[in-house]
Design a protein around this motif. Structure first.
Motif, PDB file in Angstrom:
ATOM      1  N   TRP A  14       8.923   5.524   9.295  1.00 21.76           N
ATOM      2  CA  TRP A  14       9.580   6.173   8.152  1.00 21.76           C
ATOM      3  C   TRP A  14       9.455   7.691   8.196  1.00 21.76           C
ATOM      4  O   TRP A  14      10.267   8.406   7.616  1.00 21.76           O
ATOM      5  N   LEU A  85      12.341  -1.876  -4.869  1.00 25.08           N
ATOM      6  CA  LEU A  85      12.856  -1.390  -3.592  1.00 25.08           C
ATOM      7  C   LEU A  85      14.203  -0.701  -3.761  1.00 25.08           C
ATOM      8  O   LEU A  85      14.445   0.368  -3.187  1.00 25.08           O
ATOM      9  N   ASN A  88      13.730   2.669  -5.308  1.00 25.22           N
ATOM     10  CA  ASN A  88      13.091   3.585  -4.374  1.00 25.22           C
ATOM     11  C   ASN A  88      14.074   4.069  -3.313  1.00 25.22           C
ATOM     12  O   ASN A  88      14.113   5.260  -2.981  1.00 25.22           O
ATOM     13  N   TRP A  89      14.883   3.160  -2.779  1.00 27.66           N
ATOM     14  CA  TRP A  89      15.857   3.544  -1.753  1.00 27.66           C
ATOM     15  C   TRP A  89      16.860   4.569  -2.279  1.00 27.66           C
ATOM     16  O   TRP A  89      17.159   5.545  -1.617  1.00 27.66           O
ATOM     17  N   TYR A 108       5.860  10.855  -1.093  1.00 33.50           N
ATOM     18  CA  TYR A 108       5.005   9.892  -0.411  1.00 33.50           C
ATOM     19  C   TYR A 108       3.590  10.403  -0.183  1.00 33.50           C
ATOM     20  O   TYR A 108       2.747   9.693   0.368  1.00 33.50           O
ATOM     21  N   CYS A 111       2.503   9.117  -3.810  1.00 33.37           N
ATOM     22  CA  CYS A 111       2.521   7.650  -3.880  1.00 33.37           C
ATOM     23  C   CYS A 111       1.159   7.001  -3.602  1.00 33.37           C
ATOM     24  O   CYS A 111       0.765   6.073  -4.319  1.00 33.37           O
ATOM     25  N   THR A 115      -0.593   4.466  -6.054  1.00 36.83           N
ATOM     26  CA  THR A 115      -0.857   3.105  -5.575  1.00 36.83           C
ATOM     27  C   THR A 115      -2.322   2.745  -5.728  1.00 36.83           C
ATOM     28  O   THR A 115      -2.670   1.659  -6.211  1.00 36.83           O
ATOM     29  N   SER A 162       8.166   4.223  -7.892  1.00 37.61           N
ATOM     30  CA  SER A 162       8.923   3.021  -7.546  1.00 37.61           C
ATOM     31  C   SER A 162       8.305   2.309  -6.348  1.00 37.61           C
ATOM     32  O   SER A 162       8.212   1.073  -6.324  1.00 37.61           O
ATOM     33  N   TYR A 163       7.866   3.077  -5.346  1.00 37.87           N
ATOM     34  CA  TYR A 163       7.274   2.416  -4.171  1.00 37.87           C
ATOM     35  C   TYR A 163       5.836   1.983  -4.440  1.00 37.87           C
ATOM     36  O   TYR A 163       5.386   0.948  -3.911  1.00 37.87           O
ATOM     37  N   TYR A 166       6.022  -1.311  -5.977  1.00 40.66           N
ATOM     38  CA  TYR A 166       6.371  -2.329  -4.982  1.00 40.66           C
ATOM     39  C   TYR A 166       5.131  -2.759  -4.199  1.00 40.66           C
ATOM     40  O   TYR A 166       4.873  -3.958  -4.034  1.00 40.66           O
ATOM     41  N   ASN A 229       5.081  -3.658   6.833  1.00 43.60           N
ATOM     42  CA  ASN A 229       4.394  -3.300   5.593  1.00 43.60           C
ATOM     43  C   ASN A 229       3.868  -4.547   4.871  1.00 43.60           C
ATOM     44  O   ASN A 229       2.700  -4.615   4.458  1.00 43.60           O
TER      45      ASN A 229
END
Length: 291
Positions: A14, A85, A88-89, A108, A111, A115, A162-163, A166, A229
């Motif tokens: 990524w 997802l 997030n996309w 990120y 994130c 998380t 959002s991620y 997930y 992942n």
């Protein structure tokens, strides 16, 4: 070791996303999202039908044997996974192509902190003192990056949350084949986007270059890293996977500066250095426990 490697490879892939996404910057973000999701869903459904029908039947029987409460929880986790997802996309594509690569990198970087915090409070995952120090360093680095770039931070938080949601939700999504789970997430995403397609899509792209990049994005930057992942989450905690996520923005940051010549000041260099150190500290003590 293979679970650790899966997480590292996924986030490293990524990190190079800008190479295939930037060439599509003239196309609307929603169009990129539509064709990315639709192609991913088609590929995964063909794969399941042709190679994993027996496993699909087994997983359906497993689902039916679950108590009602567990079935509801399974449905909620997977529908929620598809929703997180999809959001997030879209936000990632929009920020990458219309704000800056650095803003997606910041997302990120934020994130992992979100998380880890969610995993601590929701999943009750344990963290030692050194890991909390690493999280503190990472947070400090993100705050440094946010100085003078308030809107970048706002966009980054939207992408990051959002991620993070997930990752945390899928840590509890256990017992079913990961490819089937990923396919279900794509199907949910497709069902969410299909009603929007006739309303918000533009003229059908005719350039073969567009479809070539979409195919690379679908397979190389969506299906493969997402499967890795989910595979990593089988054994690694959400906190560990969340901190490994820092690999993605660090690579993205280097590309933004060296390839796309986005401006960078001394404060931002220092911030990324602090965050890189925090990743090393966080994973030093836990690596042997997750081989």
């Amino acid at each position: 070791m293979r679970y650790y490697a899966a997480g590292i490879i996924a986030f490293a892939i990524w990190g190079f996303f800008s190479f295939v996404l930037k060439p599509l910057h003239t196309y609307p973000s929603l169009d990129i999202l539509f064709y990315r999701v639709f192609l991913c869903t088609g590929i995964m459904l063909i794969l399941i039908i042709t190679t994993r029908r027996h496993l699909l039947a087994e997983n359906i029987r497993l689902f039916k044997r679950q108590p009602l409460k567990e079935r509801r929880r399974t449905v909620l986790l997977n529908v929620g996974g598809g929703i997180f997802l999809t959001g997030n996309w879209f936000f990632f594509i929009y920020v990458m192509n219309h704000i800056s690569i650095k803003a997606t990198s910041l997302a990120y970087l934020v994130c992992p902190i979100l998380t880890t915090s969610l995993a601590f409070y929701i999943l009750k995952e344990k963290l030692n003192r050194l890991q909390w120090v690493a999280i503190g360093l990472s947070a400090a680095g993100c705050l440094l990056l946010g100085i003078g770039h308030l809107m970048d931070m706002v966009y980054s938080l939207v992408v990051a949350i959002s991620y993070a949601l997930y990752l945390v939700s899928q840590r509890r999504n256990v017992g079913f084949d990961k490819l089937l789970i990923l396919t279900f997430h794509f199907v949910v995403s497709t069902l969410l986007l299909l009603p929007l397609y006739p309303l918000y899509s533009n003229a059908l792209p005719v350039s073969p270059v567009f479809y070539g990049y979409i195919a690379i994005i679908a397979v190389g930057f969506t299906i493969i890293p997402l499967f890795l992942n989910l595979y990593a989450l089988k054994r690694l905690t959400s906190s560990t996977v969340g901190m490994l996520l820092n690999i993605n923005p660090i690579i993205g940051f280097i590309i933004a500066v060296t390839v796309y010549s986005e401006p960078i000041d001394t404060l931002q260099w220092a911030a990324y250095g602090i965050i890189f150190i925090s990743v090393i500290i966080f994973n030093t003590r836990i690596r042997n426990n997750n081989l």
